[in-house]
Design a protein around this motif. Structure first.
Motif, PDB file in Angstrom:
ATOM      1  N   THR A  41       0.844  -1.196   0.000  1.00 43.73           N
ATOM      2  CA  THR A  41       0.000   0.000   0.000  1.00 43.73           C
ATOM      3  C   THR A  41       0.880   1.246   0.000  1.00 43.73           C
ATOM      4  O   THR A  41       2.036   1.219   0.434  1.00 43.73           O
ATOM      5  CB  THR A  41      -0.908   0.025   1.242  1.00 43.73           C
ATOM      6  OG1 THR A  41      -0.090  -0.008   2.409  1.00 43.73           O
ATOM      7  CG2 THR A  41      -1.853  -1.170   1.240  1.00 43.73           C
ATOM      8  N   PHE A  42       0.322   2.332  -0.468  1.00 42.17           N
ATOM      9  CA  PHE A  42       1.036   3.599  -0.507  1.00 42.17           C
ATOM     10  C   PHE A  42       0.817   4.314   0.819  1.00 42.17           C
ATOM     11  O   PHE A  42      -0.304   4.628   1.178  1.00 42.17           O
ATOM     12  CB  PHE A  42       0.520   4.476  -1.650  1.00 42.17           C
ATOM     13  CG  PHE A  42       0.830   3.941  -3.012  1.00 42.17           C
ATOM     14  CD1 PHE A  42       2.102   4.025  -3.538  1.00 42.17           C
ATOM     15  CD2 PHE A  42      -0.158   3.351  -3.778  1.00 42.17           C
ATOM     16  CE1 PHE A  42       2.396   3.534  -4.790  1.00 42.17           C
ATOM     17  CE2 PHE A  42       0.121   2.855  -5.032  1.00 42.17           C
ATOM     18  CZ  PHE A  42       1.398   2.942  -5.533  1.00 42.17           C
ATOM     19  N   ASP A  43       1.889   4.552   1.537  1.00 39.88           N
ATOM     20  CA  ASP A  43       1.756   5.337   2.760  1.00 39.88           C
ATOM     21  C   ASP A  43       1.952   6.810   2.435  1.00 39.88           C
ATOM     22  O   ASP A  43       2.478   7.171   1.386  1.00 39.88           O
ATOM     23  CB  ASP A  43       2.729   4.849   3.836  1.00 39.88           C
ATOM     24  CG  ASP A  43       4.176   4.905   3.388  1.00 39.88           C
ATOM     25  OD1 ASP A  43       4.424   4.969   2.179  1.00 39.88           O
ATOM     26  OD2 ASP A  43       5.065   4.878   4.269  1.00 39.88           O
ATOM     27  N   LYS A  44       1.512   7.648   3.343  1.00 42.56           N
ATOM     28  CA  LYS A  44       1.544   9.097   3.100  1.00 42.56           C
ATOM     29  C   LYS A  44       2.966   9.625   2.951  1.00 42.56           C
ATOM     30  O   LYS A  44       3.220  10.515   2.151  1.00 42.56           O
ATOM     31  CB  LYS A  44       0.832   9.829   4.226  1.00 42.56           C
ATOM     32  CG  LYS A  44      -0.657   9.619   4.228  1.00 42.56           C
ATOM     33  CD  LYS A  44      -1.309  10.383   5.354  1.00 42.56           C
ATOM     34  CE  LYS A  44      -2.805  10.105   5.382  1.00 42.56           C
ATOM     35  NZ  LYS A  44      -3.467  10.827   6.462  1.00 42.56           N
ATOM     36  N   GLU A  45       3.881   9.060   3.715  1.00 42.16           N
ATOM     37  CA  GLU A  45       5.262   9.538   3.668  1.00 42.16           C
ATOM     38  C   GLU A  45       5.907   9.268   2.306  1.00 42.16           C
ATOM     39  O   GLU A  45       6.534  10.155   1.716  1.00 42.16           O
ATOM     40  CB  GLU A  45       6.075   8.873   4.768  1.00 42.16           C
ATOM     41  CG  GLU A  45       7.489   9.387   4.879  1.00 42.16           C
ATOM     42  CD  GLU A  45       8.217   8.723   6.032  1.00 42.16           C
ATOM     43  OE1 GLU A  45       9.198   8.006   5.739  1.00 42.16           O
ATOM     44  OE2 GLU A  45       7.816   8.926   7.184  1.00 42.16           O
ATOM     45  N   SER A  46       5.735   8.063   1.791  1.00 41.52           N
ATOM     46  CA  SER A  46       6.294   7.726   0.474  1.00 41.52           C
ATOM     47  C   SER A  46       5.658   8.551  -0.627  1.00 41.52           C
ATOM     48  O   SER A  46       6.329   8.992  -1.562  1.00 41.52           O
ATOM     49  CB  SER A  46       6.089   6.237   0.176  1.00 41.52           C
ATOM     50  OG  SER A  46       6.803   5.453   1.086  1.00 41.52           O
ATOM     51  N   MET A  47       4.349   8.738  -0.528  1.00 46.27           N
ATOM     52  CA  MET A  47       3.654   9.544  -1.526  1.00 46.27           C
ATOM     53  C   MET A  47       4.133  10.992  -1.484  1.00 46.27           C
ATOM     54  O   MET A  47       4.338  11.612  -2.531  1.00 46.27           O
ATOM     55  CB  MET A  47       2.148   9.474  -1.303  1.00 46.27           C
ATOM     56  CG  MET A  47       1.357  10.055  -2.453  1.00 46.27           C
ATOM     57  SD  MET A  47       1.642   9.215  -4.001  1.00 46.27           S
ATOM     58  CE  MET A  47       0.484   7.899  -3.848  1.00 46.27           C
ATOM     59  N   ALA A  48       4.351  11.526  -0.287  1.00 44.24           N
ATOM     60  CA  ALA A  48       4.824  12.903  -0.155  1.00 44.24           C
ATOM     61  C   ALA A  48       6.225  13.057  -0.741  1.00 44.24           C
ATOM     62  O   ALA A  48       6.515  14.054  -1.424  1.00 44.24           O
ATOM     63  CB  ALA A  48       4.817  13.321   1.313  1.00 44.24           C
ATOM     64  N   ILE A  49       7.081  12.079  -0.507  1.00 43.06           N
ATOM     65  CA  ILE A  49       8.432  12.130  -1.074  1.00 43.06           C
ATOM     66  C   ILE A  49       8.380  12.071  -2.595  1.00 43.06           C
ATOM     67  O   ILE A  49       9.067  12.835  -3.279  1.00 43.06           O
ATOM     68  CB  ILE A  49       9.302  10.996  -0.491  1.00 43.06           C
ATOM     69  CG1 ILE A  49       9.599  11.269   0.973  1.00 43.06           C
ATOM     70  CG2 ILE A  49      10.601  10.844  -1.276  1.00 43.06           C
ATOM     71  CD1 ILE A  49      10.257  10.123   1.703  1.00 43.06           C
ATOM     72  N   SER A  50       7.546  11.193  -3.133  1.00 41.82           N
ATOM     73  CA  SER A  50       7.426  11.077  -4.588  1.00 41.82           C
ATOM     74  C   SER A  50       6.892  12.359  -5.213  1.00 41.82           C
ATOM     75  O   SER A  50       7.423  12.837  -6.213  1.00 41.82           O
ATOM     76  CB  SER A  50       6.521   9.905  -4.959  1.00 41.82           C
ATOM     77  OG  SER A  50       7.145   8.692  -4.661  1.00 41.82           O
ATOM     78  N   VAL A  51       5.867  12.920  -4.615  1.00 41.74           N
ATOM     79  CA  VAL A  51       5.304  14.173  -5.135  1.00 41.74           C
ATOM     80  C   VAL A  51       6.335  15.296  -5.033  1.00 41.74           C
ATOM     81  O   VAL A  51       6.490  16.098  -5.964  1.00 41.74           O
ATOM     82  CB  VAL A  51       3.999  14.533  -4.391  1.00 41.74           C
ATOM     83  CG1 VAL A  51       3.546  15.943  -4.717  1.00 41.74           C
ATOM     84  CG2 VAL A  51       2.902  13.538  -4.742  1.00 41.74           C
ATOM     85  N   GLY A  52       7.060  15.334  -3.914  1.00 42.70           N
ATOM     86  CA  GLY A  52       8.103  16.351  -3.763  1.00 42.70           C
ATOM     87  C   GLY A  52       9.185  16.224  -4.818  1.00 42.70           C
ATOM     88  O   GLY A  52       9.665  17.224  -5.365  1.00 42.70           O
ATOM     89  N   CYS A  53       9.567  14.988  -5.126  1.00 43.95           N
ATOM     90  CA  CYS A  53      10.587  14.771  -6.160  1.00 43.95           C
ATOM     91  C   CYS A  53      10.060  15.130  -7.546  1.00 43.95           C
ATOM     92  O   CYS A  53      10.792  15.686  -8.368  1.00 43.95           O
ATOM     93  CB  CYS A  53      11.079  13.334  -6.120  1.00 43.95           C
ATOM     94  SG  CYS A  53      12.141  13.008  -4.710  1.00 43.95           S
ATOM     95  N   PHE A  54       8.804  14.809  -7.816  1.00 43.94           N
ATOM     96  CA  PHE A  54       8.198  15.218  -9.081  1.00 43.94           C
ATOM     97  C   PHE A  54       8.237  16.741  -9.228  1.00 43.94           C
ATOM     98  O   PHE A  54       8.625  17.271 -10.275  1.00 43.94           O
ATOM     99  CB  PHE A  54       6.743  14.753  -9.187  1.00 43.94           C
ATOM    100  CG  PHE A  54       6.571  13.326  -9.580  1.00 43.94           C
ATOM    101  CD1 PHE A  54       7.164  12.803 -10.719  1.00 43.94           C
ATOM    102  CD2 PHE A  54       5.793  12.486  -8.813  1.00 43.94           C
ATOM    103  CE1 PHE A  54       6.992  11.476 -11.085  1.00 43.94           C
ATOM    104  CE2 PHE A  54       5.615  11.155  -9.152  1.00 43.94           C
ATOM    105  CZ  PHE A  54       6.215  10.659 -10.296  1.00 43.94           C
ATOM    106  N   LEU A  55       7.835  17.433  -8.181  1.00 48.00           N
ATOM    107  CA  LEU A  55       7.816  18.901  -8.234  1.00 48.00           C
ATOM    108  C   LEU A  55       9.229  19.485  -8.342  1.00 48.00           C
ATOM    109  O   LEU A  55       9.444  20.455  -9.085  1.00 48.00           O
ATOM    110  CB  LEU A  55       7.099  19.456  -7.007  1.00 48.00           C
ATOM    111  CG  LEU A  55       5.603  19.149  -6.930  1.00 48.00           C
ATOM    112  CD1 LEU A  55       5.028  19.642  -5.607  1.00 48.00           C
ATOM    113  CD2 LEU A  55       4.852  19.744  -8.105  1.00 48.00           C
ATOM    114  N   ALA A  56      10.163  18.906  -7.620  1.00 44.68           N
ATOM    115  CA  ALA A  56      11.555  19.383  -7.698  1.00 44.68           C
ATOM    116  C   ALA A  56      12.111  19.168  -9.104  1.00 44.68           C
ATOM    117  O   ALA A  56      12.772  20.055  -9.662  1.00 44.68           O
ATOM    118  CB  ALA A  56      12.416  18.665  -6.667  1.00 44.68           C
ATOM    119  N   ALA A  57      11.840  18.004  -9.682  1.00 44.16           N
ATOM    120  CA  ALA A  57      12.321  17.717 -11.036  1.00 44.16           C
ATOM    121  C   ALA A  57      11.723  18.690 -12.041  1.00 44.16           C
ATOM    122  O   ALA A  57      12.419  19.202 -12.923  1.00 44.16           O
ATOM    123  CB  ALA A  57      11.982  16.281 -11.420  1.00 44.16           C
TER     124      ALA A  57
END
Length: 73
Positions: A41-57
């Motif tokens: 399952t997707f936890d909030k922490e992993s999702m937040a890191i992924s979204v943050g990396c998408f935005l940073a990229a």
């Protein structure tokens, strides 16, 4: 001399875009695909890191595009 300047600008923009791709692949895409294929399952922490990396990229890519505006004709 402007030809040397333009090549340096293009090199800088290429480096920034490469950094953007690396952040997108390693920090944004890989964790999502790993969780998807593992069936976890997707936890909030992993999702937040992924979204943050998408935005940073995306932000770094936009900076690279802005660097290219310094090219001289």
């Amino acid at each position: 001399m402007s030809q040397v300047h333009n090549e340096r600008i293009k090199l800088s923009a290429t480096w920034l875009n490469g950094l953007s791709i690396a952040i997108f692949a390693v920090g944004g895409l890989a964790p999502l695909l790993t969780r998807f294929y593992d069936g976890a399952t997707f936890d909030k922490e992993s999702m937040a890191i992924s979204v943050g990396c998408f935005l940073a990229a995306f932000g770094i890519h936009l900076i690279a595009r802005d660097v290219l505006r310094r090219l001289k004709s």
